[in-house]
Design a protein around this motif. Sequence first.
Motif, PDB file in Angstrom:
ATOM      1  N   PRO A 345       0.805  -1.220   0.000  1.00  0.00           N
ATOM      2  CA  PRO A 345       0.000   0.000   0.000  1.00  0.00           C
ATOM      3  C   PRO A 345       0.838   1.270   0.000  1.00  0.00           C
ATOM      4  CG  PRO A 345      -0.755  -1.549   1.677  1.00  0.00           C
ATOM      5  CD  PRO A 345       0.569  -2.039   1.197  1.00  0.00           C
ATOM      6  N   SER A 346       0.325   2.305  -0.644  1.00  0.00           N
ATOM      7  CA  SER A 346       0.940   3.624  -0.563  1.00  0.00           C
ATOM      8  C   SER A 346       0.300   4.387   0.595  1.00  0.00           C
ATOM      9  CB  SER A 346       0.750   4.386  -1.868  1.00  0.00           C
ATOM     10  OG  SER A 346      -0.634   4.607  -2.112  1.00  0.00           O
ATOM     11  N   HIS A 347       0.918   5.496   0.982  1.00  0.00           N
ATOM     12  CA  HIS A 347       0.414   6.269   2.123  1.00  0.00           C
ATOM     13  C   HIS A 347       0.296   7.750   1.784  1.00  0.00           C
ATOM     14  CE1 HIS A 347       1.903   2.595   4.161  1.00  0.00           C
ATOM     15  NE2 HIS A 347       0.908   2.825   4.987  1.00  0.00           N
ATOM     16  N   PHE A 348      -0.180   8.062   0.591  1.00  0.00           N
ATOM     17  CA  PHE A 348      -0.395   9.451   0.211  1.00  0.00           C
ATOM     18  C   PHE A 348      -1.565  10.028   1.004  1.00  0.00           C
ATOM     19  CE2 PHE A 348       1.717   7.809  -3.629  1.00  0.00           C
ATOM     20  CZ  PHE A 348       2.700   8.768  -3.790  1.00  0.00           C
ATOM     21  N   GLY A 415       8.342   4.831   6.442  1.00  0.00           N
ATOM     22  CA  GLY A 415       9.441   4.235   5.695  1.00  0.00           C
ATOM     23  C   GLY A 415       9.564   4.690   4.258  1.00  0.00           C
ATOM     24  N   HIS A 416       8.693   5.601   3.813  1.00  0.00           N
ATOM     25  CA  HIS A 416       8.758   6.109   2.439  1.00  0.00           C
ATOM     26  C   HIS A 416       9.737   7.272   2.333  1.00  0.00           C
ATOM     27  CE1 HIS A 416       5.337   3.625   1.414  1.00  0.00           C
ATOM     28  NE2 HIS A 416       4.594   4.185   2.337  1.00  0.00           N
ATOM     29  N   PRO A 417      10.244   7.544   1.146  1.00  0.00           N
ATOM     30  CA  PRO A 417      11.159   8.688   0.989  1.00  0.00           C
ATOM     31  C   PRO A 417      10.507  10.029   1.296  1.00  0.00           C
ATOM     32  CG  PRO A 417      11.403   7.170  -0.849  1.00  0.00           C
ATOM     33  CD  PRO A 417      10.202   6.717  -0.069  1.00  0.00           C
ATOM     34  N   HIS A 441       6.059  14.434  -2.947  1.00  0.00           N
ATOM     35  CA  HIS A 441       6.435  13.404  -1.986  1.00  0.00           C
ATOM     36  C   HIS A 441       6.280  12.027  -2.616  1.00  0.00           C
ATOM     37  CE1 HIS A 441       6.295  15.768   1.980  1.00  0.00           C
ATOM     38  NE2 HIS A 441       6.120  16.649   1.014  1.00  0.00           N
ATOM     39  N   ASP A 442       7.158  11.122  -2.217  1.00  0.00           N
ATOM     40  CA  ASP A 442       7.065   9.723  -2.640  1.00  0.00           C
ATOM     41  C   ASP A 442       6.584   8.907  -1.458  1.00  0.00           C
ATOM     42  OD1 ASP A 442       7.321   7.134  -3.495  1.00  0.00           O
ATOM     43  OD2 ASP A 442       9.411   7.289  -4.124  1.00  0.00           O
ATOM     44  N   CYS A 443       5.320   8.532  -1.488  1.00  0.00           N
ATOM     45  CA  CYS A 443       4.729   7.737  -0.410  1.00  0.00           C
ATOM     46  C   CYS A 443       4.377   6.332  -0.902  1.00  0.00           C
ATOM     47  CB  CYS A 443       3.484   8.426   0.134  1.00  0.00           C
ATOM     48  SG  CYS A 443       3.752  10.117   0.668  1.00  0.00           S
ATOM     49  N   LEU A 444       5.075   5.896  -1.943  1.00  0.00           N
ATOM     50  CA  LEU A 444       4.839   4.583  -2.533  1.00  0.00           C
ATOM     51  C   LEU A 444       6.052   3.676  -2.382  1.00  0.00           C
ATOM     52  CD1 LEU A 444       3.272   2.548  -4.297  1.00  0.00           C
ATOM     53  CD2 LEU A 444       4.176   3.748  -6.309  1.00  0.00           C
TER      54      LEU A 444
END
Length: 468
Positions: A345-348, A415-417, A441-444
């Motif tokens: 899962p992503s967290h955007f 833990g995402h960038p 942002h990179d939330c993937l």
Amino acid sequence: MMTLLKTYNHNDKQHQFSLPKRNFVTYAVYALIAVALLYLFVDPAAPPAAGSGATAASSTTTTKPSSSLPPSPYYEASSPIISTSSAAAPLCDYSDGEWVPDARPPLYDGTTCGAIKDDGRSCTANGRADTGYVHWRWQPRACDLPDFSADAFLRWLRNRHVAFVGDSLARNQAESLVCLLSSRSPSPPDLAHRSADGRFRRWVFRDDSGGNATVSVFWSPFLLKGVEKSERDGVRYNQVFLDAFDERWMSELHGIDAAVLSAGHWFRIPSVYHRGGRVVGCHGCDDYAAEFNRTVAESTSSFFSVFRDAVRRTLAEAARRHRHQSSSGAGGKKPQLVAFTTFSPSHFEGHWNEGAPCKKKADRELGYTETEMRKIVVEAVEEAASTMSSSNDSAQPLRFAALDVTALANMRPDGHPGPYMRKNPFAAAGNNTGDHRPVQHDCLHWCMPGPVDTFNQILLQTILLRAR
């Protein structure tokens, strides 16, 4: 004790059976000691332990992070219990557990690993100052997950080839493995091949005795044949060919010992589906229905069904080619394992391309989309494993496994960038000059080192289990 002795002596007189008092006391003491030892060392309610090393001594009971570690917004979140099919999973259910503090340093330095030198996953090198996200390890509830052993993985991989196939998360996992193996390899890996866009890469670890261990990345976001959309070129839809395989990687299967697949996110992007030389449906094209005839527009396909078909057909084709190579006596290697990493899962928090930050709190429950995408992979792997186990036409059966990481990934938004997908992100966005453009942002994807290393920790145990 005195009451017991009196009762016993009274019974002796009744039954004409005598026992010396000194001997009885001795036997009674021995019995009490035995009962005490049994109570201390045998706990019928305790779960069976598995694994060894540092993690074997860890308790599965929730422990609050120590004051020396930064507080974690995801730590209190309870993981949903997810059981993986016994036909396609290790004996230990690694999918159900919790993240617990681990003060040990990571196995590699993200600022020096050559595999990610120019990529957006080297968060520390790109300026991320906090390092608390690396001091957690995954603890399954019913067993232990052994620490990653680069030595063990390199021994298995000697003169073998492991390939990561799929989208950018497959690449992320491949880069993690290369960095993990580099921590113990006697020499840095050779980048034996790199395509112009970096989507096809191959690293080779060489040892002093002439052996080599190969790790590859094959870009194939649909696993099937497909053409990605390009907003820059005015192409707003992916083109997915449901009856054709992506031979860029499938044709190389005979030279791969373990293929690790990862796909899912690209199926959620607007796409047009082809079969038999004609358009048969689309996803996410409602706003542009005028570009298609009414028949196609009204047959809009669920990306769930297309993803399910792609996963099943890919696994079935891998098994078919394996059987064909075995029966034909063709030379070359035959794959031993096809593993499928479940949906990550992503967290955007908002739209991914509008400066949306990663969520600061973990989801306590998986959403419907994540649950369905994971379920599709687990069920397809179970079906492929069952079909293969029931066939006796191959002396070297192909093994299938699901690397069920959905729950553990869902609990790690830290833990995402984030903004650190490039160096000095805030300066690059002009924030220091008064031009306050949103910072993307990179939330993937995952920082390295970071949670993605746990994916390969589970992969190693899966490989070792299948090897046994």
